[in-house]
Write an enzyme that holds these catalytic residues in place. Structure first.
Site, PDB file in Angstrom:
ATOM      1  N   GLY A 190       3.386  10.592   3.834  1.00  0.00           N
ATOM      2  CA  GLY A 190       2.444  11.857   3.468  1.00  0.00           C
ATOM      3  C   GLY A 190       2.559  12.223   1.865  1.00  0.00           C
ATOM      4  N   GLY A 191       3.648  11.601   1.433  1.00  0.00           N
ATOM      5  CA  GLY A 191       3.735  11.917  -0.118  1.00  0.00           C
ATOM      6  C   GLY A 191       3.127  11.466  -1.169  1.00  0.00           C
ATOM      7  N   GLY A 226      -1.097   9.386  -2.039  1.00  0.00           N
ATOM      8  CA  GLY A 226      -2.339   8.892  -1.806  1.00  0.00           C
ATOM      9  C   GLY A 226      -3.092   9.647  -0.577  1.00  0.00           C
ATOM     10  N   LEU A 227      -3.649   8.871   0.322  1.00  0.00           N
ATOM     11  CA  LEU A 227      -4.363   9.177   1.496  1.00  0.00           C
ATOM     12  C   LEU A 227      -3.538  10.191   2.263  1.00  0.00           C
ATOM     13  N   ARG A 273      10.655   1.076   9.438  1.00  0.00           N
ATOM     14  CA  ARG A 273      10.880  -0.076   9.822  1.00  0.00           C
ATOM     15  C   ARG A 273      12.224  -0.004  10.763  1.00  0.00           C
ATOM     16  N   PHE A 299       0.338  -6.458  -0.177  1.00  0.00           N
ATOM     17  CA  PHE A 299       0.014  -6.905  -1.527  1.00  0.00           C
ATOM     18  C   PHE A 299      -1.046  -7.941  -1.371  1.00  0.00           C
ATOM     19  N   SER A 349       6.600 -15.535   1.802  1.00  0.00           N
ATOM     20  CA  SER A 349       8.115 -15.920   2.490  1.00  0.00           C
ATOM     21  C   SER A 349       8.178 -15.429   3.722  1.00  0.00           C
ATOM     22  N   TYR A 393     -10.652  -4.578   7.537  1.00  0.00           N
ATOM     23  CA  TYR A 393     -10.536  -5.928   7.878  1.00  0.00           C
ATOM     24  C   TYR A 393      -9.326  -6.120   9.186  1.00  0.00           C
TER      25      TYR A 393
HETATM   26  C1  LIG Z   1     -11.481  -8.661  -3.582  1.00  0.00           C
HETATM   27  C2  LIG Z   1     -10.442  -7.752  -4.340  1.00  0.00           C
HETATM   28  C3  LIG Z   1     -10.644  -6.382  -3.476  1.00  0.00           C
HETATM   29  C4  LIG Z   1      -9.699  -5.521  -4.325  1.00  0.00           C
HETATM   30  C5  LIG Z   1      -9.166  -4.329  -3.470  1.00  0.00           C
HETATM   31  C6  LIG Z   1      -8.941  -3.172  -4.116  1.00  0.00           C
HETATM   32  C7  LIG Z   1      -8.678  -2.133  -3.461  1.00  0.00           C
HETATM   33  C8  LIG Z   1      -8.370  -1.736  -2.123  1.00  0.00           C
HETATM   34  C9  LIG Z   1      -9.287  -1.729  -1.146  1.00  0.00           C
HETATM   35  C10 LIG Z   1      -9.137  -1.914   0.174  1.00  0.00           C
HETATM   36  C11 LIG Z   1      -7.616  -1.551   0.668  1.00  0.00           C
HETATM   37  C12 LIG Z   1      -7.563  -2.180   2.059  1.00  0.00           C
HETATM   38  C13 LIG Z   1      -6.520  -1.788   2.785  1.00  0.00           C
HETATM   39  C14 LIG Z   1      -5.370  -1.379   2.195  1.00  0.00           C
HETATM   40  C15 LIG Z   1      -4.298  -1.421   2.750  1.00  0.00           C
HETATM   41  C16 LIG Z   1      -2.910  -0.794   2.649  1.00  0.00           C
HETATM   42  O1  LIG Z   1      -1.923  -0.811   3.085  1.00  0.00           O
HETATM   43  S1  LIG Z   1      -2.687  -0.184   0.910  1.00  0.00           S
HETATM   44  C17 LIG Z   1      -1.216   0.432   1.003  1.00  0.00           C
HETATM   45  C18 LIG Z   1      -0.296  -0.159  -0.209  1.00  0.00           C
HETATM   46  N1  LIG Z   1       0.864   0.588  -0.304  1.00  0.00           N
HETATM   47  C19 LIG Z   1       2.038   0.143  -0.290  1.00  0.00           C
HETATM   48  O2  LIG Z   1       2.145  -1.095  -0.204  1.00  0.00           O
HETATM   49  C20 LIG Z   1       3.061   1.081  -0.706  1.00  0.00           C
HETATM   50  C21 LIG Z   1       4.380   0.415  -0.066  1.00  0.00           C
HETATM   51  N2  LIG Z   1       4.769  -0.827  -0.827  1.00  0.00           N
HETATM   52  C22 LIG Z   1       5.926  -1.280  -0.999  1.00  0.00           C
HETATM   53  O3  LIG Z   1       7.126  -0.578  -0.931  1.00  0.00           O
HETATM   54  C23 LIG Z   1       6.372  -2.735  -1.365  1.00  0.00           C
HETATM   55  O4  LIG Z   1       5.122  -3.170  -2.112  1.00  0.00           O
HETATM   56  C24 LIG Z   1       6.633  -3.586  -0.151  1.00  0.00           C
HETATM   57  C25 LIG Z   1       5.444  -3.592   0.711  1.00  0.00           C
HETATM   58  C26 LIG Z   1       6.709  -5.096  -0.988  1.00  0.00           C
HETATM   59  C27 LIG Z   1       7.829  -3.143   0.400  1.00  0.00           C
HETATM   60  O5  LIG Z   1       8.946  -3.222  -0.333  1.00  0.00           O
HETATM   61  P1  LIG Z   1      10.340  -3.634  -0.379  1.00  0.00           P
HETATM   62  O6  LIG Z   1      10.748  -3.130   1.191  1.00  0.00           O
HETATM   63  O7  LIG Z   1      11.329  -2.983  -1.419  1.00  0.00           O
HETATM   64  O8  LIG Z   1      10.250  -4.898  -0.236  1.00  0.00           O
HETATM   65  P2  LIG Z   1      10.653  -6.132  -1.525  1.00  0.00           P
HETATM   66  O9  LIG Z   1      10.167  -5.582  -2.722  1.00  0.00           O
HETATM   67  O10 LIG Z   1      12.201  -6.336  -1.084  1.00  0.00           O
HETATM   68  O11 LIG Z   1       9.932  -7.355  -0.648  1.00  0.00           O
HETATM   69  C28 LIG Z   1      10.211  -7.925   0.605  1.00  0.00           C
HETATM   70  C29 LIG Z   1       9.507  -9.421   0.708  1.00  0.00           C
HETATM   71  O12 LIG Z   1       8.082  -9.442   0.074  1.00  0.00           O
HETATM   72  C30 LIG Z   1       8.152 -10.390  -1.055  1.00  0.00           C
HETATM   73  N3  LIG Z   1       6.998  -9.835  -1.981  1.00  0.00           N
HETATM   74  C31 LIG Z   1       6.988  -8.581  -2.404  1.00  0.00           C
HETATM   75  N4  LIG Z   1       5.894  -8.355  -3.131  1.00  0.00           N
HETATM   76  C32 LIG Z   1       5.322  -9.670  -3.157  1.00  0.00           C
HETATM   77  C33 LIG Z   1       3.961 -10.378  -3.869  1.00  0.00           C
HETATM   78  N5  LIG Z   1       3.427  -9.477  -4.434  1.00  0.00           N
HETATM   79  N6  LIG Z   1       3.849 -11.684  -3.543  1.00  0.00           N
HETATM   80  C34 LIG Z   1       4.356 -12.149  -2.770  1.00  0.00           C
HETATM   81  N7  LIG Z   1       5.565 -11.732  -1.963  1.00  0.00           N
HETATM   82  C35 LIG Z   1       6.027 -10.479  -2.111  1.00  0.00           C
HETATM   83  C36 LIG Z   1       9.534 -10.346  -1.709  1.00  0.00           C
HETATM   84  O13 LIG Z   1       9.656 -11.444  -2.248  1.00  0.00           O
HETATM   85  C37 LIG Z   1      10.238  -9.959  -0.432  1.00  0.00           C
HETATM   86  O14 LIG Z   1      10.349 -11.372   0.176  1.00  0.00           O
HETATM   87  P3  LIG Z   1      11.699 -12.385  -0.224  1.00  0.00           P
HETATM   88  O15 LIG Z   1      12.898 -11.650   0.121  1.00  0.00           O
HETATM   89  O16 LIG Z   1      11.803 -12.817  -1.600  1.00  0.00           O
HETATM   90  O17 LIG Z   1      11.423 -13.780   0.561  1.00  0.00           O
HETATM   91  N1  LIG Z   2      -6.428   3.394  -0.371  1.00  0.00           N
HETATM   92  C1  LIG Z   2      -7.321   2.347   0.531  1.00  0.00           C
HETATM   93  O1  LIG Z   2      -8.326   1.954  -0.235  1.00  0.00           O
HETATM   94  C2  LIG Z   2      -7.042   2.205   1.864  1.00  0.00           C
HETATM   95  C3  LIG Z   2      -5.894   2.448   2.420  1.00  0.00           C
HETATM   96  N2  LIG Z   2      -5.662   2.274   3.570  1.00  0.00           N
HETATM   97  C4  LIG Z   2      -4.628   2.719   4.422  1.00  0.00           C
HETATM   98  O2  LIG Z   2      -4.322   3.988   4.016  1.00  0.00           O
HETATM   99  C5  LIG Z   2      -2.843   4.298   4.331  1.00  0.00           C
HETATM  100  C6  LIG Z   2      -2.667   4.923   3.043  1.00  0.00           C
HETATM  101  O3  LIG Z   2      -2.651   4.274   2.184  1.00  0.00           O
HETATM  102  P1  LIG Z   2      -2.529   4.656   0.299  1.00  0.00           P
HETATM  103  O4  LIG Z   2      -2.250   6.227   0.524  1.00  0.00           O
HETATM  104  O5  LIG Z   2      -3.684   3.999  -0.049  1.00  0.00           O
HETATM  105  O6  LIG Z   2      -1.200   3.819  -0.342  1.00  0.00           O
HETATM  106  P2  LIG Z   2       0.124   4.432  -0.621  1.00  0.00           P
HETATM  107  O7  LIG Z   2       1.034   3.307  -1.054  1.00  0.00           O
HETATM  108  O8  LIG Z   2       0.032   5.884  -1.576  1.00  0.00           O
HETATM  109  O9  LIG Z   2       0.607   5.142   0.883  1.00  0.00           O
HETATM  110  C7  LIG Z   2       1.404   4.319   1.623  1.00  0.00           C
HETATM  111  C8  LIG Z   2       2.774   5.275   2.132  1.00  0.00           C
HETATM  112  O10 LIG Z   2       3.446   4.323   2.860  1.00  0.00           O
HETATM  113  C9  LIG Z   2       4.735   5.077   2.753  1.00  0.00           C
HETATM  114  N3  LIG Z   2       5.789   3.787   3.233  1.00  0.00           N
HETATM  115  C10 LIG Z   2       5.616   2.488   2.954  1.00  0.00           C
HETATM  116  N4  LIG Z   2       6.615   2.002   3.524  1.00  0.00           N
HETATM  117  C11 LIG Z   2       7.370   2.614   4.275  1.00  0.00           C
HETATM  118  C12 LIG Z   2       8.390   2.569   5.076  1.00  0.00           C
HETATM  119  N5  LIG Z   2       9.237   1.552   5.333  1.00  0.00           N
HETATM  120  N6  LIG Z   2       8.915   3.874   5.576  1.00  0.00           N
HETATM  121  C13 LIG Z   2       8.199   4.984   5.595  1.00  0.00           C
HETATM  122  N7  LIG Z   2       6.947   5.073   4.818  1.00  0.00           N
HETATM  123  C14 LIG Z   2       6.781   4.069   4.123  1.00  0.00           C
HETATM  124  C15 LIG Z   2       4.880   5.132   1.144  1.00  0.00           C
HETATM  125  O11 LIG Z   2       5.947   5.905   0.935  1.00  0.00           O
HETATM  126  P3  LIG Z   2       7.335   5.557   0.389  1.00  0.00           P
HETATM  127  O12 LIG Z   2       7.211   4.662  -0.908  1.00  0.00           O
HETATM  128  O13 LIG Z   2       8.073   7.072  -0.121  1.00  0.00           O
HETATM  129  O14 LIG Z   2       8.027   4.884   1.442  1.00  0.00           O
HETATM  130  C16 LIG Z   2       3.530   5.541   0.776  1.00  0.00           C
HETATM  131  O15 LIG Z   2       3.603   7.088   0.929  1.00  0.00           O
HETATM  132  C17 LIG Z   2      -2.229   2.916   4.716  1.00  0.00           C
HETATM  133  O16 LIG Z   2      -2.218   2.914   5.946  1.00  0.00           O
HETATM  134  C18 LIG Z   2      -3.216   2.036   3.971  1.00  0.00           C
HETATM  135  O17 LIG Z   2      -3.097   0.752   4.806  1.00  0.00           O
HETATM  136  C19 LIG Z   2      -6.774   1.578   4.430  1.00  0.00           C
HETATM  137  C20 LIG Z   2      -7.617   0.933   3.819  1.00  0.00           C
HETATM  138  C21 LIG Z   2      -8.055   1.379   2.668  1.00  0.00           C
END
Ligand SMILES: CCCCC/C=C\C/C=C\C/C=C\C=C\C(=O)SCCNC(=O)CCNC(=O)[C@H](O)C(C)(C)COP(=O)(O)OP(=O)(O)OC[C@H]1O[C@@H](n2cnc3c(N)ncnc32)[C@H](O)[C@@H]1OP(=O)(O)O
Ligand SMILES: NC(=O)C1=CN([C@@H]2O[C@H](COP(=O)(O)OP(=O)(O)OC[C@H]3O[C@@H](n4cnc5c(N)ncnc54)[C@H](OP(=O)(O)O)[C@@H]3O)[C@@H](O)[C@H]2O)C=CC1
Length: 333
Positions: free
Chosen positions: A65-66, A68-69, A117, A147, A155, A197
């Site tokens: 909740g901190g 984006g959405l 997690r 991502f 991996s 998706y």
């Molecule tokens: C046709 C194109 C369309 C364009 C689309 C544009 C817009 C979007 C449209 C629709 C969206 C639809 C769905 C969206 C869904 C979502 O969920 S969006 C929300 C996204 N938000 C987040 O991801 C926020 C939180 N994310 C993170 O904290 C980090 O990104 C992460 C998920 C990686 C977790 O962080 P952390 O726990 O610190 O992990 P690590 O950095 O330690 O990484 C763990 C392992 O993952 C590997 N890794 C990390 N990044 C990548 C990468 N980019 N590619 C490949 N692998 C990656 C990393 O190396 C670690 O693995 P190893 O230990 O090295 O084996």
């Molecule tokens: N934006 C878009 O176009 C779309 C988004 N969605 C969905 O909407 C939701 C919100 O995404 P959006 O706002 O775009 O992206 P954000 O990256 O802003 O939101 C993701 C949130 O998840 C939290 N989070 C990530 N990892 C953990 C963890 N291990 N424990 C607790 N919290 C965690 C992050 O906070 P912190 O880093 O502090 O942990 C962050 O606030 C997601 O479920 C996403 O899949 C779906 C379709 C489209």
């Protein structure tokens, strides 16, 4: 006669080919045919939709909740009277958001650190919530990680990281709260934020697609099983809505945004406020008969991607005249 038909067919092939070229160039980001001007028909309304006070005396937990959405959902619920708890890993981000929203709405927003997690951390987080506000009436599982990455580059830890946040994290939060709510004979609304998706699957985001599909199965299953405890379970599948978290990991260069907008029939991205209104409605008592629902909220993107013939949108009226004439000429098979 034959020569005339061949000539016409050649011309038609050329116009259709040039349409295809224009279509390709749109997909790759040069100037497109469609301006997206149909967006003018679909302006987003940003103000809260439900009557003020709809969430008075209600407690809402929003994971992620901190930012984006999740942040937008928190702001709307808080504006409508809820006391909110936002939970994720980054306490400083949560605290900043909590203060900003509280100061705007006058309703308390609590920040609780939690990595979803880790089931032990989730249990401790729920202890904190119980102490702060009591068990929540509204739970929004919104936290996620994602991502884009070719699957052959993933991996085991990359797979585990995403599926742990999305599927296991949602399950840990839902089960921990569900068990305590059942023990206390308290009903609640659970909402999971998935993605379009989750239904179709998608290349290049395979861990996310797999985990979100799992979340949908979890929520549909619990909708059937836990109605008897007063719990509702629903799912919102958002289409693209600009947030830093999503766009920086899914379209880091911005190269795909135009193609994405071009394929959305309403001609624009969604806005955080629009999804916040939908989430508020689904979580409110106005939706107390809604359970097990999967609500796609994507401006029409999913059906636009799915329909085999939808690319024919780029055929012009003149081209249609030629196509229709050809089709009408056909006799038999
Ligand atoms: C046709 C194109 C369309 C364009 C689309 C544009 C817009 C979007 C449209 C629709 C969206 C639809 C769905 C969206 C869904 C979502 O969920 S969006 C929300 C996204 N938000 C987040 O991801 C926020 C939180 N994310 C993170 O904290 C980090 O990104 C992460 C998920 C990686 C977790 O962080 P952390 O726990 O610190 O992990 P690590 O950095 O330690 O990484 C763990 C392992 O993952 C590997 N890794 C990390 N990044 C990548 C990468 N980019 N590619 C490949 N692998 C990656 C990393 O190396 C670690 O693995 P190893 O230990 O090295 O084996
Ligand atoms: N934006 C878009 O176009 C779309 C988004 N969605 C969905 O909407 C939701 C919100 O995404 P959006 O706002 O775009 O992206 P954000 O990256 O802003 O939101 C993701 C949130 O998840 C939290 N989070 C990530 N990892 C953990 C963890 N291990 N424990 C607790 N919290 C965690 C992050 O906070 P912190 O880093 O502090 O942990 C962050 O606030 C997601 O479920 C996403 O899949 C779906 C379709 C489209």
């Amino acid at each position: 006669m034959a020569a005339r038909v061949v000539g016409r067919t050649g011309r038609l092939a050329a116009v259709v080919r040039s349409s295809a070229v224009r279509l390709q160039s749109r997909l790759h980001g040069s100037t497109g045919l469609r301006s997206g001007s149909q967006a003018n028909f679909f302006p987003p309304l940003e103000d809260a939709m439900l009557p003020s006070g709809s969430f008075n005396n209600r407690m809402a937990l929003i994971t992620g909740g901190g930012t984006g959405l999740g942040r937008a959902m928190t702001a709307t619920l808080s504006q409508l009277g809820a006391q909110c708890i936002i939970a994720s890993r980054k306490l400083d981000v949560l605290q900043r958001t909590a203060e900003e929203i509280s100061s705007q709405t006058g309703n308390k927003v609590h920040a609780v650190q939690c990595d979803v997690r880790d089931p032990q951390a989730v249990s401790q987080c729920v202890d904190q919530i119980e102490a702060l506000t009591g068990l929540p009436d509204v739970i929004i599982n919104n936290a996620a990680g994602n991502f884009v990455c070719p699957s052959e580059r993933l991996s085991p830890n990359a797979w585990k990281t995403i599926t742990d946040i999305v599927l296991n994290g949602t399950a840990f939060v839902t089960l921990e709260l569900g068990k305590r709510l059942i023990q206390n004979q308290k009903g609640a609304s659970f909402l999971a934020i998935t993605t379009i998706y989750a239904e179709s699957g998608s290349g290049f985001v395979v861990p996310s697609a797999s985990a979100k599909a799992g979340v949908e199965a979890l929520y549909k299953s619990l909708a059937a099983e836990w109605g008897r405890y007063g719990h509702r379970f629903n799912i919102i599948q958002p289409g693209p809505i600009r947030t830093k978290g999503a766009f920086s990991r899914l379209d880091p260069t911005g190269a795909f945004e135009k193609a994405m907008i071009d394929r959305i029939p309403t001609g624009r991205l969604g806005t955080p406020a629009e999804i916040a209104n939908l989430a508020a409605y689904v979580s409110s008592n106005y939706a107390s008969w809604m359970s097990g629902a999967v609500i796609r909220f994507d401006g029409g993107e999913y059906v636009s991607l799915a329909g085999e013939f939808n690319e024919l949108r780029s055929v012009t009226p003149d081209q249609w005249k030629l196509l229709e004439a050809m089709i009408r000429k056909t006799k038999g098979s």
